[in-house]
Write an enzyme that holds these catalytic residues in place. Structure first.
Site, PDB file in Angstrom:
ATOM      1  N   SER A 213      -1.819   0.582   9.235  1.00  0.00           N
ATOM      2  CA  SER A 213      -1.578   1.063   7.764  1.00  0.00           C
ATOM      3  C   SER A 213      -2.873   0.669   7.076  1.00  0.00           C
ATOM      4  O   SER A 213      -3.944   0.972   7.366  1.00  0.00           O
ATOM      5  CB  SER A 213      -0.185   0.493   7.444  1.00  0.00           C
ATOM      6  OG  SER A 213       0.375   1.163   6.358  1.00  0.00           O
TER       7      SER A 213
ATOM      8  N   ASP B  23       5.796   9.617  10.693  1.00  0.00           N
ATOM      9  CA  ASP B  23       5.483   8.896   9.615  1.00  0.00           C
ATOM     10  C   ASP B  23       5.299   9.621   8.331  1.00  0.00           C
ATOM     11  O   ASP B  23       4.479  10.583   8.433  1.00  0.00           O
ATOM     12  CB  ASP B  23       3.987   8.498  10.200  1.00  0.00           C
ATOM     13  CG  ASP B  23       3.460   7.058   9.144  1.00  0.00           C
ATOM     14  OD1 ASP B  23       3.796   7.118   8.177  1.00  0.00           O
ATOM     15  OD2 ASP B  23       2.729   6.480   9.682  1.00  0.00           O
TER      16      ASP B  23
ATOM     17  N   HIS C  77       6.723   5.355  10.167  1.00  0.00           N
ATOM     18  CA  HIS C  77       5.696   4.388   9.768  1.00  0.00           C
ATOM     19  C   HIS C  77       5.784   2.907  10.259  1.00  0.00           C
ATOM     20  O   HIS C  77       4.921   2.223  10.559  1.00  0.00           O
ATOM     21  CB  HIS C  77       5.549   4.203   8.175  1.00  0.00           C
ATOM     22  CG  HIS C  77       4.151   3.624   8.011  1.00  0.00           C
ATOM     23  ND1 HIS C  77       3.055   4.259   8.354  1.00  0.00           N
ATOM     24  CD2 HIS C  77       3.994   2.316   7.387  1.00  0.00           C
ATOM     25  CE1 HIS C  77       1.882   3.311   7.759  1.00  0.00           C
ATOM     26  NE2 HIS C  77       2.861   2.118   7.644  1.00  0.00           N
TER      27      HIS C  77
END
Lengths: 346, 346
Positions: free
Chosen positions: A139, A293, A322
């Protein structure tokens, strides 16, 4: 802030690099800046066994320790791991720990490139490392990984970003606007000058709801996979997992990080040409997406991978979307380990 | 409320059915209740050419007029259309138009089944119709369509719900919690007892942001399809399309509708057994999903269709996701018309 949250007791032992008066991408100079970090393993004499593992939004340096272990690909008997803390994480210079007049709501805007330039000083000046075996993160850690690969192509052999893209997808920016506003929506936020972060608990709960919505896939809710975490209801999961996770954090720290996330862009050194920036990467890249995601959809990650010379695109299928890298299922962690094993073997 | 929004000048001419003291599913009796509606076309003497078209969240009775037209499947020279207004829409009994003490924040909770029972009275008692050719609607209009098919199986030949499910998907409930809280988050909301809905404009903007995030697909943002609507930036679209759309609405009306959406469940007459409820449907059902719909994903619509005897499942592929039925692309409208043509031919 929650008085005892940003402590080594909770997050593990940190060391600090003094950055002095640190010039930010915005043009602002942050006086007395510092970069927190953790390490694992031992740097060998040739200084050629180092791996840098930046962390995600809302995390701290120690997060990536979860992927380090003997008899695992990220083996501390073999590699030396540097785990830098993001600016704004609560340990590195942050709204919550910077003295007035740059405290709280007056903390200057920071950028992914600021993190990476600070980390570069840690790697090269402090540790004297000329080349990293790998940079990898999830991320926002992946955003930093991509920035590393573009900015310092000679300094890393491999880059393995998970669930991150070269610029923030527009849909994800709409999400950032929403969850940043959620924190500010609490009247107790008061422009970032609250007395205690717990005063802003309504804003923190509202922000948690946004992550409950977007962090996991609809498949996860459809299958009530939250039961695997010991919850007995959907609302119990939202409250017991998401709200509890964010509750002790400092809203200003989260906002400082979120602003970096939202404005991430690897192309600043290439005149805004993202394709040129990605095309300049020389590291071996494994670009990893997670099925479902909603932050960084596989389509966007794949579009990056197709512009990075020689890059491998991988998609890991998990119901967690995610949140796949939160290690909520052993199978997810095993797939991530397999990606690391393949990347380090290549 | 925005003084001139809930008027026939803006939304077309309404007629009203007096529901008297209307007993709600909650057990509460709403005194002096009324059902607003519009019509199109002419009811024939046999009273056998009527189609009922309930509307979606945030809409009013007139919304489905957009699908009615000569030389189109929903042809007013052939069919008689009844377009009922939802309870809470601002024309039927709503927080914004109900006298004290049941006004604003004190308006009682209403349910999808309350809408459908009120519409049933309009259809059978007022119009004297014994059987409808079709019931069809989008989103909450689809929830009402499914409730009709379960509750009054002998009263309709066809049911064509678009982007709706028998119970609200759990992920969609997390979204409802978020956008309902967005309205209430504005201190000016004041428990529903604001002087003017425009006082709550910050809450309305926050609520609009949630729909900017979830109403369209990531593909729409990736492709900057908002340019087709005349906007020159993503933020301009969010502000000019979503914020502008919701700005004149009454937050209490939106919350009354959202609570119905969130708690929708066709199984109340079947002891909570959704499969039994869907299995009891005798109408010919075409159950339609939109690709990329983040409210009611195709997987959930398909799971319903598989439990409805003889149902046809259709998926319409559009970049607009849930917003496909806003008629933002001619191709979307053509696909919806094609579904209606096929359903009415069957």
């Amino acid at each position: 802030m929650s008085a005892d949250y940003y402590t080594d007791d909770v997050h593990g032992h940190h060391e600090y690099l003094d950055l002095g008066d640190f010039a930010l991408a915005s043009g602002f100079t942050l006086p007395g800046a510092r970069l927190a970090y953790q390490t694992a393993g031992t740097l060998d004499e040739a200084r050629d066994n180092a791996i840098l593992l930046p962390h995600m939004y809302s995390g701290t340096a120690g997060f990536m320790q979860a992927f380090i272990g003997e008899d695992r690909p990220l083996d501390p008997t073999k590699y030396f791991f540097i785990l830098p803390a993001q600016l704004g994480d609560g340990f590195s210079s942050s709204p919550s720990n910077t003295p007035a007049p740059f405290n709280g709501g007056a903390f200057p805007a920071v950028a992914i490139s600021d993190d990476v330039r600070a980390q570069h000083r840690l790697v090269t000046e402090h540790f004297g490392i000329e080349r990293l075996v790998m940079v990898s993160g999830w991320s926002m850690g992946g955003q930093q990984t991509l920035e590393w690969a573009v900015r310092y192509p000679d300094l890393l052999e491999r880059a393995v970003p998970f669930a991150a893209t070269s610029t923030n997808p527009d849909h994800c920016t709409v999400f950032c606007d929403l969850h940043m506003d959620a924190l500010r929506s609490d009247p107790a936020y008061d422009g970032g000058f609250y007395a205690a972060s717990t005063d802003v608990h309504v804003g923190l709960r509202r922000h948690a709801q946004a992550f409950a919505l977007m962090g996991a896939s609809s498949h996860m809710y459809r299958g009530e996979v939250w039961r695997e975490l010991g919850f007995s209801s959907r609302d119990g999961f939202v409250q017991g997992f998401l709200q509890a996770y964010f509750a002790p954090m400092d809203p200003g720290n989260l906002l400082a990080q979120a602003a970096k996330w939202k404005s991430s862009d690897v192309s600043s050194g290439h005149g805004g040409d993202v394709t040129a920036a990605l095309g300049s990467i020389t590291a071996k890249v494994t670009d990893v997406a997670f099925t479902g995601d909603l932050f960084f959809p596989p389509e966007d990650v794949r579009a990056d991978a197709e512009r990075i010379p020689g890059a491998t695109f991988e998609e890991i299928g998990s119901v967690w979307g995610h949140f796949t890298m939160f290690n909520l299922r052993e199978a997810d962690t095993a797939e991530i380990d397999a990606v690391y094993a393949a990347a380090l073997a290549g």
